[in-house]
Design an enzyme around this catalytic site. Structure first.
Site: not given
Ligand SMILES: C[S@@+](CC[C@H](N)C(=O)[O-])C[C@H]1O[C@@H](n2cnc3c(N)ncnc32)[C@H](O)[C@@H]1O
Length: 401
Positions: A22, A43, A200, A222, A254-255, A283, A329, A358
């Protein structure tokens, strides 16, 4: 009741009686604040020895003597001997020196709060002298400060927060696969402080309604029935908004640097004199298979993996079933992809899985082999966004057939 008070200890003498864990914990912050620390204990811990060796404090290897209190501004006593504890606190009271008395806060005249610190904000917590409760609360507060869910307000003109985003810059934040919990702490903090968020369609969209009311959200993803905003236009939006002096966050799924065109956005900003910061994200290429219980590598099943889009050099990817292929994709061209992989040498029986949406409540996995996965997906109307996994690791999913 405790009267909260901050102490400026730089250059002032502080006595610590005791050399155990402590006492050691207490000494670190005292040294950081520039106090001149003397430790009195027969000590001491290895850390205290190191500090002594480096000349950062003085250690008297003996029991406490009342004269140790000569000239000190503050004393902390953390020994395991009740008689020493009492002697130190009584002698300190007689000399009108504040005393932190470990293990018996009622008998001391000062308390060390649990501290939460982040982004230039320090919060001290006293929980009715219950140190465990105080620690739990401080840990929660620190996470809230760190992630920006507690507003640390770096916009305030009177404070400068070193790690806040600068006005007129763009932060590319990887948002992960969709669950807000999978945003990084840094990403969440920058979002909380953002003036403009360029968002996005994929990623942690549930975080958007939780942002500051005056945060402007520009949608560029989109949507059904609408074309996405072209990449060139997204680039221009980022530069245009940053030039107004806004803190711009480009929130990506994702990343940002995994098949996400983050590199192009960084380059475009740089070529227009706009500074960027990139916050990596979780990702989907790894986390979406994981959500279905599929590790992309696994001892005995796969030692490596390749991430590609459904429209790319499939023939060049390693074709052993012990090398995992992750396709993003790729739903619409799945039949063609599977065909090409088999022609390139992958066995028909190679396990395959397609995981849609996912980390959302609608997550669904379709299993098969290279020879039948496309037909199975068609039968279930599998749709984007989805991650396709091909290789022996698919068998590790708990509900794999
Ligand atoms: C334009 S990429 C971008 C990837 C992103 N930069 C990454 O690191 O996850 C988009 C694709 O990521 C995948 N993706 C991203 N989020 C997802 C999710 N929650 N569930 C399933 N596929 C996913 C699909 O294949 C989707 O078409």
């Amino acid at each position: 009741m405790t009267y909260p008070l901050g102490l400026q200890l730089r250059g002032l003498d502080v006595l610590v009686v005791g050399g155990g864990p402590v006492a050691t914990r207490r000494i670190g912050p005292l040294l950081e604040d520039g106090a001149r620390v003397t430790v009195v204990a027969p000590t001491v811990s290895p850390e205290i020895r190191d500090w002594t060796g480096r000349g950062e404090l003085r250690w008297q290897a003996r029991d406490f003597m009342p004269s140790d209190l000569d000239q000190v501004w503050l004393v902390l006593t953390h020994t395991s001997d009740p008689a020493t504890q009492d002697l130190v606190s009584e002698e300190a009271a007689r000399r009108k020196i504040f005393c932190v008395k470990g293990g018996d806060p009622e008998a001391g005249t000062a308390w060390v709060p649990s501290v939460a610190e982040s982004h230039g904000v320090t919060v001290g917590v006293n929980a009715n002298k219950d140190p465990r409760r105080a620690k739990r609360i401080a840990a929660w507060l620190e996470a809230a400060l760190e992630s920006g869910t507690a507003p640390v307000d770096p916009q305030s003109e009177r404070v400068s927060v070193d790690d806040a985003q600068k006005p007129g810059t763009v932060a590319l934040v990887g948002g992960g696969p969709g669950a807000v919990e999978l945003l990084t702490v840094r990403g969440r903090f920058l979002l909380a402080m953002a003036d403009v968020v360029v968002a996005d369609r994929l990623g942690p969209r549930d975080v958007l309604p939780r942002l500051r009311e005056d945060t402007v959200i520009i949608e560029v993803g989109k949507k059904a029935g609408h074309h996405p905003v072209p990449q060139s236009e997204i680039n221009e939006i980022l530069v245009r908004e940053a030039r107004t002096g806004a803190r711009v966050v480009r929130l990506k799924g994702g990343d940002p640097f995994v098949l996400g065109r983050g590199g192009e956005e960084v380059e475009y900003c740089a070529s227009h004199g706009i500074e960027t910061e990139v916050v990596p994200g979780v990702t989907s290429a790894i986390s979406v298979p994981a959500a279905a219980g599929i590790p992309v590598t696994h001892r005995g099943a796969a030692t490596g993996f390749t991430v590609i889009t459904g429209h790319q050099q499939l023939d060049a990817a390693p074709y052993g079933t012990d090398h995992t292929l992750v396709l993003l994709m790729g739903v619409t061209r799945l039949a063609e992809t599977a065909e090409r992989l088999m022609m390139a040498g992958r066995p028909e029986s190679t396990p395959a899985a397609v995981i849609e949406r996912g980390w959302t409540p609608e997550q669904r996995t379709t299993f098969g082999t290279l020879s039948d996965i496309a037909a199975r997906c068609e039968a279930r109307s599998v749709a984007a966004p989805a991650v396709i996994v091909i290789g022996d690791v698919v068998r590790l999913a708990p509900d794999s057939p």
